[in-house]
Design an enzyme around this catalytic site. Sequence first.
Site, short mmCIF file in Angstrom:
data_model
loop_
_atom_site.label_atom_id
_atom_site.label_comp_id
_atom_site.label_asym_id
_atom_site.label_seq_id
_atom_site.Cartn_x
_atom_site.Cartn_y
_atom_site.Cartn_z
N HIS A 261 16.25 -5.33 0.31
CA HIS A 261 14.83 -5.32 -0.07
C HIS A 261 13.99 -4.59 1.00
O HIS A 261 13.24 -3.66 0.68
CB HIS A 261 14.35 -6.78 -0.23
CG HIS A 261 12.92 -6.91 -0.61
ND1 HIS A 261 12.51 -7.09 -1.92
CD2 HIS A 261 11.78 -6.86 0.12
CE1 HIS A 261 11.19 -7.16 -1.96
NE2 HIS A 261 10.72 -7.02 -0.73
N GLU A 262 14.16 -5.01 2.24
CA GLU A 262 13.36 -4.39 3.31
C GLU A 262 13.75 -2.92 3.51
O GLU A 262 12.90 -2.10 3.88
CB GLU A 262 13.49 -5.18 4.62
CG GLU A 262 13.05 -6.64 4.54
CD GLU A 262 11.65 -6.86 3.96
OE1 GLU A 262 10.83 -5.93 4.00
OE2 GLU A 262 11.40 -7.98 3.45
N HIS A 265 11.54 -0.86 1.33
CA HIS A 265 10.21 -0.64 1.94
C HIS A 265 10.32 0.41 3.04
O HIS A 265 9.49 1.32 3.13
CB HIS A 265 9.69 -1.94 2.56
CG HIS A 265 9.18 -2.95 1.57
ND1 HIS A 265 8.20 -2.65 0.65
CD2 HIS A 265 9.51 -4.25 1.36
CE1 HIS A 265 7.94 -3.75 -0.07
NE2 HIS A 265 8.73 -4.72 0.32
N GLU A 291 6.36 -2.38 -3.44
CA GLU A 291 7.26 -3.41 -3.95
C GLU A 291 8.19 -2.85 -5.03
O GLU A 291 9.30 -3.33 -5.22
CB GLU A 291 6.42 -4.59 -4.47
CG GLU A 291 7.14 -5.91 -4.51
CD GLU A 291 7.56 -6.45 -3.15
OE1 GLU A 291 7.12 -5.93 -2.10
OE2 GLU A 291 8.36 -7.40 -3.15
ZN ZN Z 1 8.64 -6.70 -0.38
#
Ligand code: ZN
Length: 499
Positions: A261-262, A265, A291
């Site tokens: 997830h990170e 980003h 996101e």
């Molecule tokens: Zn996030």
Amino acid sequence: MSDALTELRERLAEIADLNAAGSLLGWDQQTMMPERAAPQRAEQLATLGRLLHERFTDDAVGRLLDAAEPLASPGSDAALVRVTRRDWEKARRVPSELAAELARAGALGHAAWVDARERSDFAAFLPFLRRNVELKLRYVECFDGFDDPYDVLLDDYEEGMTSAEVGALFAELRAGLVPLIAAIAERADAVDGSPLHGEFPVEGQRDLVGRVLRQLGWRADGWRIDEAAHPFATSFGPGDVRLTTRYDTAYVGMALYGAIHEFGHGLYEAQVDPALARGPLGEGVSLGVHESQSRLWENVVGRGRPFAGWLHGQLREIFPERFASVSVEDWFRAVNKVEPSLIRVEADEATYGLHIILRFELERAMIAGTVALEELPEAWNARMQEYLGVEVPGDAEGVLQDVHWSGGDIGYFSTYALGNLIGAQLWERARGDLPDLDAQLAAGDGSALREWLGSHVHRYGRTYPPRELVERVVGGPIAVQPFLDYLNGKLRPIYGLAA
Ligand code: ZN
């Protein structure tokens, strides 16, 4: 010769440097800083914040903008002027006394929330929440030209988005999710989530996370990954991306999916055109688009069937005993298990949207004054029952579970679900453009998708407003159907449901 545009750029570069220094202090605070440094760090951050605010909201910036505007050629110069003017005007509308009070109330609210959540005591948090809402209403009054007070707050996180639009998208999302979740509930036992649980020593998990991230595009010369209690990603320029994760030795999903997830980003920030660095265009355009990146990599790729094959091979190498009798199919099904639950951050892809819709509705009611704040827990619990069929045992697992409202972040939540929608739209388009994508991901190769996202989304930074960026890539507005198609397409076969 120095023209107004050059002067503006120089001024903004200095502000970007101060900003990056503040972010670095923040990163250090959450990863490395010894506990006793907290009071000094608060002073350092407050001083930097004040300097930044003063230098940016200065009349001189307005004069430079006026002088630079006619010199700006269409494209990134014009975008620089547009974005800077928007930020500058928004920042100047808020009296510094109110900005300081918002920051102070947020810090006090956060401390009170930590304590109240620990004791599951909403009443203890209520006065702080009341103060945050009061100040937010004063903040809203600083702006005009918005149809709905909530839109002012939304616009801080997702430029140009209105509560009417989000409300319409969410109504459609809810109508699509409810029957899917109900059908899955009938067959809840069809999926066994146990492959994610067991004993996973941190060393092995670190190895796993490292292998996965390198495969997806993490590079030792421009990225770091460290541990943090509340994982996040940050960046101080395209060549300095910092990820964090945390390890749970009994649950391999935490570090693995948190890190992916990170990574999403981080990759967004890493692939912004370096020519935009040290300026307001040199970062991700909105929380929703950000996101969309993290969720695309975490869920669509990381929990997708093609990548599961490669991932399963790594798990077998690193944890041979645990995965000796777990097949790829078992793993793929386990990471896609759908189960209504209490806690948003632990929710699966299908129920997640309902957690967000609940928060969006309550936030709107808080700002409109149609829910009394002391009745928030009851309103929360009633919706949890109605939307997810879940009984909330106490406020810690209910209305107090999220940090956002404690710091005054009201209007933020909807961007998480918008990210899911935008991510599915981008995925649909990327698959159309990259016919070999599934085969590449099955081999653990994220490079084609990474490059596609870089050239279609990342490189522009804040050049286009989020709505325009999405339209340019997918050819239409933010829409719900691609996400529902994607979810149904993955989950219905897993649960043996008719298409
Ligand atoms: Zn996030």
